[in-house]
Motif scaffolding. Structure first.
Motif, PDB file in Angstrom:
ATOM      1  N   THR A  81      35.605 -10.412 -42.864  1.00 15.55           N
ATOM      2  CA  THR A  81      36.493  -9.504 -42.465  1.00 15.55           C
ATOM      3  C   THR A  81      36.285  -8.049 -43.589  1.00 15.55           C
ATOM      4  O   THR A  81      34.814  -8.022 -43.436  1.00 15.55           O
ATOM      5  N   LYS A  82      36.901  -7.823 -44.161  1.00 14.64           N
ATOM      6  CA  LYS A  82      36.557  -6.292 -44.315  1.00 14.64           C
ATOM      7  C   LYS A  82      35.235  -6.513 -45.194  1.00 14.64           C
ATOM      8  O   LYS A  82      34.921  -5.313 -45.516  1.00 14.64           O
ATOM      9  N   GLU A  83      35.329  -7.243 -46.845  1.00 17.08           N
ATOM     10  CA  GLU A  83      34.263  -7.256 -47.624  1.00 17.08           C
ATOM     11  C   GLU A  83      33.180  -8.143 -47.138  1.00 17.08           C
ATOM     12  O   GLU A  83      32.092  -7.784 -47.939  1.00 17.08           O
ATOM     13  N   HIS A 223      27.829 -13.468 -49.202  1.00 16.77           N
ATOM     14  CA  HIS A 223      28.975 -12.578 -49.716  1.00 16.77           C
ATOM     15  C   HIS A 223      29.454 -13.764 -50.871  1.00 16.77           C
ATOM     16  O   HIS A 223      30.040 -13.261 -51.806  1.00 16.77           O
ATOM     17  N   ILE A 227      30.969 -13.097 -54.434  1.00 18.40           N
ATOM     18  CA  ILE A 227      32.109 -13.701 -55.644  1.00 18.40           C
ATOM     19  C   ILE A 227      32.474 -14.532 -56.418  1.00 18.40           C
ATOM     20  O   ILE A 227      33.062 -13.826 -57.450  1.00 18.40           O
ATOM     21  N   GLN A 230      31.644 -11.833 -59.545  1.00 23.15           N
ATOM     22  CA  GLN A 230      33.156 -10.876 -59.667  1.00 23.15           C
ATOM     23  C   GLN A 230      33.400 -11.966 -60.560  1.00 23.15           C
ATOM     24  O   GLN A 230      33.776 -11.461 -61.558  1.00 23.15           O
TER      25      GLN A 230
END
Length: 275
Positions: A81-83, A223, A227, A230
């Motif tokens: 994915t982009k992230e 990753h 997340i 956050q």
């Protein structure tokens, strides 16, 4: 009276005791060797990693009950994915749609609603929060929508709970226990994809997935940690787990002052001071 020197005998006697003690210890170790693997296995079984793997294995057996000539099962798919990456437990491709399956191996009482960021697991007096699996699976769904270039109406999110858990709040129809997911999948009987589209979807997923292996898993775990960090910085209601919203008092002696209020108001009326 003559004095007998026993020092030599004492030394020999001491060595004999040491040798015998070592022999006893070695013999005892051989007799109870099986205890050590049991201890290690018990530790592994209790880890979140094993619970996740075992849960996915159980769901895999359940999903294999679907007719293989109508439903194509793809397991453990990691997509870029982009992230970073996103990892999907199971994807089922059929003419009736693409079903994205998220597995939760948990026990105890489960509380949650579709719009809450965090759900609650309660085991006796112990409570803990976990990410809303519907939101978690929505990211998977959007990733596949972008990659497969098909209508989102042909994509379906399915959340399956495995283990001795019990829902204590009303759940959407796509959140099920164990084999309940089969009923939900079979309830979609309208043909949404033709045979060529099914083959194209399967080819697209297989060619776009990251290679399975240690490096892929480690990158995805890193990753996920970002997340989670956050999400834990968000302010959540201590009672229901919904987002807390910064509001301003409009009247009364505190008019103009700011405070945190639960976004689930008026169902939940929790407020906190704003520092």
């Amino acid at each position: 009276m003559s004095i007998v020197d026993l020092s030599g005998y004492g030394c020999k006697y001491s060595k004999d005791i040491s040798v015998d003690l070592i022999g006893v210890l070695i013999s005892a170790a051989f007799q109870v060797w099986y205890i050590f693997p049991v201890i290690i296995l018990t530790f592994i079984i209790r880890t979140p990693w094993f619970k996740g793997v075992f849960g996915e294995f159980q769901v895999n057996l359940i999903l294999k009950k679907l007719p293989s000539n109508e439903y194509y099962l793809i397991k453990n798919v990691t997509l870029p994915t982009k992230e970073g990456t996103t990892q999907i437990d199971h994807i089922i491709v059929s003419q009736f749609g693409v079903f994205i399956v998220e597995t939760k191996n948990m026990k105890g009482w489960i509380f949650g609603s579709a719009n809450q960021k965090l759900w609650t697991q309660k085991i006796f007096k112990y409570s803990s929060k976990f990410q809303n699996p519907i939101h978690q699976n929505y990211k998977h769904l959007k990733t596949l929508e972008a990659q497969l270039n098909i209508s989102i109406d042909a994509l379906f999110s399915v959340v399956v709970f495995i283990g001795e858990s019990e829902f204590k709040t009303e759940m959407p129809e796509n959140v099920t226990h164990a084999s309940g997911c089969l009923s939900y999948i079979r309830s979609h009987s309208a043909e949404l994809l033709n045979q060529q589209q099914v083959l194209d979807v399967i080819k697209n997923i297989e060619s776009g997935r990251l290679a399975r292996g240690f490096s892929t898993n480690q990158a995805h775990k890193a990753h996920v940690k970002v997340i989670i960090k956050q999400k834990t910085t968000d302010k959540l209601c201590t009672k229901c787990g919904s987002d807390m919203v910064l509001r301003e008092a409009k009247k009364g002696q505190n008019a103009g002052s700011k405070f945190w209020g639960c976004s689930n108001f008026p169902k939940c009326r929790v407020v906190e001071k704003f520092n």
